[in-house]
Design an enzyme around this catalytic site. Structure first.
Site, PDB file in Angstrom:
ATOM      1  N   LYS A   1      -1.732   4.914   8.668  1.00  0.00           N
ATOM      2  CA  LYS A   1      -0.942   5.010   7.431  1.00  0.00           C
ATOM      3  C   LYS A   1      -1.867   5.206   6.216  1.00  0.00           C
ATOM      4  O   LYS A   1      -1.648   6.088   5.389  1.00  0.00           O
ATOM      5  CB  LYS A   1      -0.119   3.727   7.249  1.00  0.00           C
ATOM      6  CG  LYS A   1       0.578   3.648   5.896  1.00  0.00           C
ATOM      7  CD  LYS A   1       1.164   2.285   5.586  1.00  0.00           C
ATOM      8  CE  LYS A   1       1.588   2.236   4.120  1.00  0.00           C
ATOM      9  NZ  LYS A   1       2.087   0.948   3.687  1.00  0.00           N
TER      10      LYS A   1
ATOM     11  N   LYS B   1      -7.848   1.423  -3.025  1.00  0.00           N
ATOM     12  CA  LYS B   1      -7.470   0.985  -1.670  1.00  0.00           C
ATOM     13  C   LYS B   1      -7.668   2.117  -0.652  1.00  0.00           C
ATOM     14  O   LYS B   1      -8.259   1.914   0.410  1.00  0.00           O
ATOM     15  CB  LYS B   1      -6.002   0.529  -1.699  1.00  0.00           C
ATOM     16  CG  LYS B   1      -5.360   0.282  -0.361  1.00  0.00           C
ATOM     17  CD  LYS B   1      -5.748  -1.041   0.231  1.00  0.00           C
ATOM     18  CE  LYS B   1      -5.180  -1.202   1.641  1.00  0.00           C
ATOM     19  NZ  LYS B   1      -5.575  -2.440   2.265  1.00  0.00           N
TER      20      LYS B   1
ATOM     21  N   THR C   1       0.870  -1.171   0.000  1.00  0.00           N
ATOM     22  CA  THR C   1       0.000   0.000   0.000  1.00  0.00           C
ATOM     23  C   THR C   1       0.909   1.224   0.000  1.00  0.00           C
ATOM     24  O   THR C   1       1.645   1.433   0.969  1.00  0.00           O
ATOM     25  CB  THR C   1      -0.903   0.021   1.255  1.00  0.00           C
ATOM     26  OG1 THR C   1      -1.661  -1.182   1.286  1.00  0.00           O
ATOM     27  CG2 THR C   1      -1.841   1.214   1.214  1.00  0.00           C
TER      28      THR C   1
END
Ligand code: NAD
Length: 285
Positions: free
Chosen positions: A233, A158, A87
């Site tokens: 994050k 995402k 990611t």
């Protein structure tokens, strides 16, 4: 296929093992010197990818991805497909595609359990040609892959998904804390909300209240699961992207602030992201 796998951490080790178990010739490298069953370990990124047909990276962030890519791109075979499953920020994904057009950004959801069981979901960005090479590998490591569009589209999907997840988890937790103060039984709250318009994955599949709903990290003293710092994050990536394109995301922005406070100033580090519920229970308006 000959696969070079870089980043054999919590997620990558399982993914590499599943590819090897399916009969692929997997060569792996991790700076931490991790070894994985069925994977031939080497001592550099370059050694892992030389002669590989496909390269898979599963790394902590975009900066590390960019430095690994700069190191390995000069030695890749001309038809090698570079699949980044980390990611990372949308910009790093697009830069990789600019430097190596046969690449796919393919972040995952499903966590460590999904990586172990080979049931991840892959959201992919890149050309049709690159996706066609990567798709059979996604089938081994996961149960679903969606080709979301051009390079960066996988990372975009995402961070949008996880921005929704972070925000719904927060509001689900604050609603439980409010219900407690109103004297509403938590089980009754679940019974109503999980079958009413307030339902969500956070409530129905991953209920933050212990002893209620299907088993989740709240039943295990909020051991992750999906750690609060990983949610932070992803929320930060969503805000970085929103800023870059001038998108208004006020709830995502506030969710980022709350997880930052929880992880950096309070006791959230190392806890599951659903531990927002005990956090709100302790707070008064
Ligand atoms: P991790 O920290 O366990 O694994 C990353 C690995 O990369 C480590 O083993 C580290 O030693 C290695 N590494 C770092 N720099 C390297 C380098 N230059 N060369 C080679 N290896 C290097 O993290 P993880 O939980 O496996 O997550 C990996 C990625 O997947 C992250 O981007 C994360 O956001 C994403 N992700 C994680 C989860 C989860 O539940 N853990 C879920 C979805 C997505």
């Amino acid at each position: 296929m000959k696969i070079g796998f870089i980043g054999l951490g919590n997620m990558g080790a399982h993914m590499a093992r599943n590819l090897a178990a399916a009969g692929h010739e997997v060569t792996g490298f991790d700076v931490a010197g991790v070894t994985v069953d069925g994977v031939r370990n080497v001592n550099s990124s370059v050694a892992a990818v030389k002669t590989a047909d496909a390269i898979i990276t599963m790394l902590p962030n975009g900066q590390i991805l960019r430095s690994v890519a700069a190191e390995i791109i000069p030695v890749l075979s001309p038809n090698a497909c570079f699949i980044d499953c980390s990611t990372v920020d949308v910009d790093s994904a697009r830069r990789l595609a600019a430097d190596w057009p046969l690449s796919v950004d393919a972040p995952v959801s499903g966590g460590i359990g999904g990586a172990d069981a080979g049931t991840l979901t892959f959201m992919a960005g890149g050309s049709d040609a690159a996706f066609a090479i990567a798709a059979p590998l996604f089938e081994i490591m996961g149960q679903k892959s969606v080709h979301c569009g051009a390079s960066g589209a996988g990372q975009a999907a995402k961070i949008c998904n996880n921005m929704i997840l972070g925000a719904t988890m927060i509001v689900t937790c604050e609603a439980f804390a409010l219900a407690d103060k109103l004297g509403l039984d938590r089980q009754k709250m679940f019974d109503v909300v999980s079958t009413s318009s307030g339902y969500s994955w956070s409530m129905n599949a991953y209920c933050p209240a212990p002893g209620i709903g299907p088993e989740s990290p709240s039943d295990n003293d909020y051991q992750p699961g999906f750690a609060a710092e990983l949610m932070l994050k992803d929320l930060r990536l969503s805000q970085q992207a929103a800023e870059a394109v001038g998108a208004a995301t006020p709830i995502g922005q506030h969710a980022t602030k709350l997880y930052q406070q929880f992880v950096e100033d309070e006791d959230g580090l190392g806890k599951d992201f659903s531990a927002m519920l005990p956090r709100f229970s302790k707070l008064n308006r």
